[in-house]
Design an enzyme around this catalytic site. Sequence first.
Site, PDB file in Angstrom:
ATOM      1  N   LYS A 105      -2.955   5.040  -2.620  1.00 35.12           N
ATOM      2  CA  LYS A 105      -3.945   5.809  -1.867  1.00 35.12           C
ATOM      3  C   LYS A 105      -4.385   6.999  -2.713  1.00 35.12           C
ATOM      4  O   LYS A 105      -3.537   7.680  -3.319  1.00 35.12           O
ATOM      5  CB  LYS A 105      -3.319   6.304  -0.556  1.00 35.12           C
ATOM      6  N   GLY A 163      -3.922  -4.127   6.117  1.00 36.56           N
ATOM      7  CA  GLY A 163      -2.934  -3.793   7.144  1.00 36.56           C
ATOM      8  C   GLY A 163      -3.258  -2.470   7.796  1.00 36.56           C
ATOM      9  O   GLY A 163      -4.043  -1.676   7.269  1.00 36.56           O
ATOM     10  N   ASP A 192     -13.694  -1.960   2.973  1.00 32.33           N
ATOM     11  CA  ASP A 192     -12.787  -2.051   4.115  1.00 32.33           C
ATOM     12  C   ASP A 192     -13.564  -1.542   5.344  1.00 32.33           C
ATOM     13  O   ASP A 192     -14.232  -2.328   6.042  1.00 32.33           O
ATOM     14  CB  ASP A 192     -11.521  -1.215   3.800  1.00 32.33           C
ATOM     15  N   LYS A 196      -9.634  -7.198   7.954  1.00 29.57           N
ATOM     16  CA  LYS A 196      -8.638  -6.737   8.925  1.00 29.57           C
ATOM     17  C   LYS A 196      -9.016  -7.293  10.284  1.00 29.57           C
ATOM     18  O   LYS A 196     -10.148  -7.116  10.735  1.00 29.57           O
ATOM     19  CB  LYS A 196      -8.613  -5.205   8.993  1.00 29.57           C
ATOM     20  N   ASP A 201      -7.159   2.992  -3.136  1.00 31.72           N
ATOM     21  CA  ASP A 201      -7.883   3.005  -1.854  1.00 31.72           C
ATOM     22  C   ASP A 201      -8.158   4.447  -1.465  1.00 31.72           C
ATOM     23  O   ASP A 201      -7.233   5.245  -1.303  1.00 31.72           O
ATOM     24  CB  ASP A 201      -7.029   2.314  -0.773  1.00 31.72           C
ATOM     25  N   LYS A 231      -1.075  -1.009  -4.416  1.00 34.49           N
ATOM     26  CA  LYS A 231      -2.264  -0.230  -4.037  1.00 34.49           C
ATOM     27  C   LYS A 231      -1.831   1.209  -3.833  1.00 34.49           C
ATOM     28  O   LYS A 231      -0.856   1.478  -3.129  1.00 34.49           O
ATOM     29  CB  LYS A 231      -2.854  -0.830  -2.769  1.00 34.49           C
ATOM     30  N   SER A 252       0.866  -1.169   0.000  1.00 31.45           N
ATOM     31  CA  SER A 252       0.000   0.000   0.000  1.00 31.45           C
ATOM     32  C   SER A 252       0.905   1.221   0.000  1.00 31.45           C
ATOM     33  O   SER A 252       1.763   1.350   0.872  1.00 31.45           O
ATOM     34  CB  SER A 252      -0.875  -0.033   1.255  1.00 31.45           C
ATOM     35  N   GLU A 256     -11.003   0.528  -3.380  1.00 31.17           N
ATOM     36  CA  GLU A 256     -11.313   0.221  -1.988  1.00 31.17           C
ATOM     37  C   GLU A 256     -11.981   1.403  -1.296  1.00 31.17           C
ATOM     38  O   GLU A 256     -11.499   2.536  -1.384  1.00 31.17           O
ATOM     39  CB  GLU A 256      -9.983  -0.141  -1.293  1.00 31.17           C
TER      40      GLU A 256
HETATM   41  O1  OSB Z   1      -7.183   1.623   4.547  1.00 27.54           O
HETATM   42  O2  OSB Z   1      -5.950  -0.058   4.299  1.00 27.54           O
HETATM   43  C1  OSB Z   1      -6.141   1.033   4.807  1.00 27.54           C
HETATM   44  C2  OSB Z   1      -3.062   2.159   6.789  1.00 27.54           C
HETATM   45  C3  OSB Z   1      -3.655   2.836   7.831  1.00 27.54           C
HETATM   46  C4  OSB Z   1      -5.020   2.952   7.855  1.00 27.54           C
HETATM   47  C5  OSB Z   1      -5.801   2.387   6.849  1.00 27.54           C
HETATM   48  C6  OSB Z   1      -5.215   1.678   5.811  1.00 27.54           C
HETATM   49  C7  OSB Z   1      -3.818   1.586   5.773  1.00 27.54           C
HETATM   50  C8  OSB Z   1      -3.081   0.948   4.705  1.00 27.54           C
HETATM   51  C9  OSB Z   1      -1.723   0.414   5.083  1.00 27.54           C
HETATM   52  O3  OSB Z   1      -3.446   0.913   3.552  1.00 27.54           O
HETATM   53  C10 OSB Z   1      -1.545  -1.003   4.832  1.00 27.54           C
HETATM   54  C11 OSB Z   1      -0.281  -1.520   5.504  1.00 27.54           C
HETATM   55  O4  OSB Z   1      -0.263  -1.694   6.734  1.00 27.54           O
HETATM   56  O5  OSB Z   1       0.689  -1.759   4.792  1.00 27.54           O
HETATM   57 MG    MG Z   2      -8.343   0.533   3.184  1.00 27.25          MG
END
Ligand code: OSB
Ligand code: MG
Length: 368
Positions: free
Chosen positions: A163, A290, A238, A262, A188, A161, A135, A213
């Site tokens: 953001k 994660g 999510d 999660k 995401d 992925k 991510s 996402e």
């Molecule tokens: O939405 O998946 C998410 C990190 C913090 C809060 C929300 C998210 C995330 C990530 C990180 O996308 C994923 C990772 O831990 O590598």
């Molecule tokens: Mg997410």
Amino acid sequence: MTLDRITLREIRMPLVHFFETSFGRTTERRILLVEVQSEGISGWGEVTAGEKPFYNEEWTDAAWLLLKDFVVPQLLHKPPGSAAETASRTAHIRGHNMARGGLEAAIWDLEARQRNIPLWKHLGGTWTEIPCGVSIGIQDSIEQLLGLIEREIAAGYQRIKVKIKPGWDVSVMDAVREKFPKIQLMADANSAYTLGDAEHLGQLDAFNLMMIEQPLAHDDIIDHAKLQGRIKTPICLDECIRGARQAEQAIEMQACGVINIKLGRLGGFSEAMLVHDIARAHHIPVWCGGMLEAGIGRAHNIALSTLANFTLPGDVSASKRYWTRDIVHPPVEVSPQGTIKAPDAPGFGYDPDRGYIDAIAVRKETMK
Ligand code: OSB
Ligand code: MG
């Protein structure tokens, strides 16, 4: 099972690189660890709440109080008969899934260590190696983002992925797809849009994304169903999926084609496994999300990802992407093919580094 003591610790860990989502930038984690002890054996869990209540309503300080004032005294007073019973014992508490889930995961680890078997086998996992993605947070420039993607692909990661948020979305994904025409790619949004943005989000259909996402509100399955009717890209939920009930409702309403599982968001392994089973029965693939976990949470995610319906690469990646030094031995490592091998050692299969954990702990409280 008997529980002799439960210890809460808060540790501070600076991230190697800041991590930015549509709701903000994180540079240092404040992580709660839960250690449950029984007859000389320890099980460990990690609370995945963020530092601020922006991903969901939880945050580090609230999780500490919830555990100290409610969950820990209750479980010490009347321990669960088994790890599988733990979640239902605290189900009367509304919300606070990450706080409850941190303790639940510790009890699963304890039970697997007591039986001297790997946690993933104890859960009924079948994959012996799990596929990994990364991510990548919002960057200061598109050039920086493209450079990071290049590095992660070279390291072997199987999907990327990105953001997104308003102002960092269509043109960014366009540039990524142009430079990397073949990679498995997704976006995401962490709830940064509304249904009024449907047409704008529809522009992402041009980039052959595996999924988008959580584009809409954290608690709105109905609008996601409406959006899915208007865009081709499969929606992955999510934030919306807080338990088995939301998974059933979202699938029934066709609000998503994929579910991100999660552990923390679902309150632990029991609920995560229920969501996994529901999705599987409806042919909806899942992957493990994660929350910038340190090694203990990361190791729990690896165990979970061995369940059969985890068929897509998850956000479970190497320790070194986040930490200069992780709290487990050995650190989590990813193969050049972008996989992590399920460990053979008992419990979650890595050793918590007690000395280092205590060295970076800023508070610690033991209850018995
Ligand atoms: O939405 O998946 C998410 C990190 C913090 C809060 C929300 C998210 C995330 C990530 C990180 O996308 C994923 C990772 O831990 O590598
Ligand atoms: Mg997410």
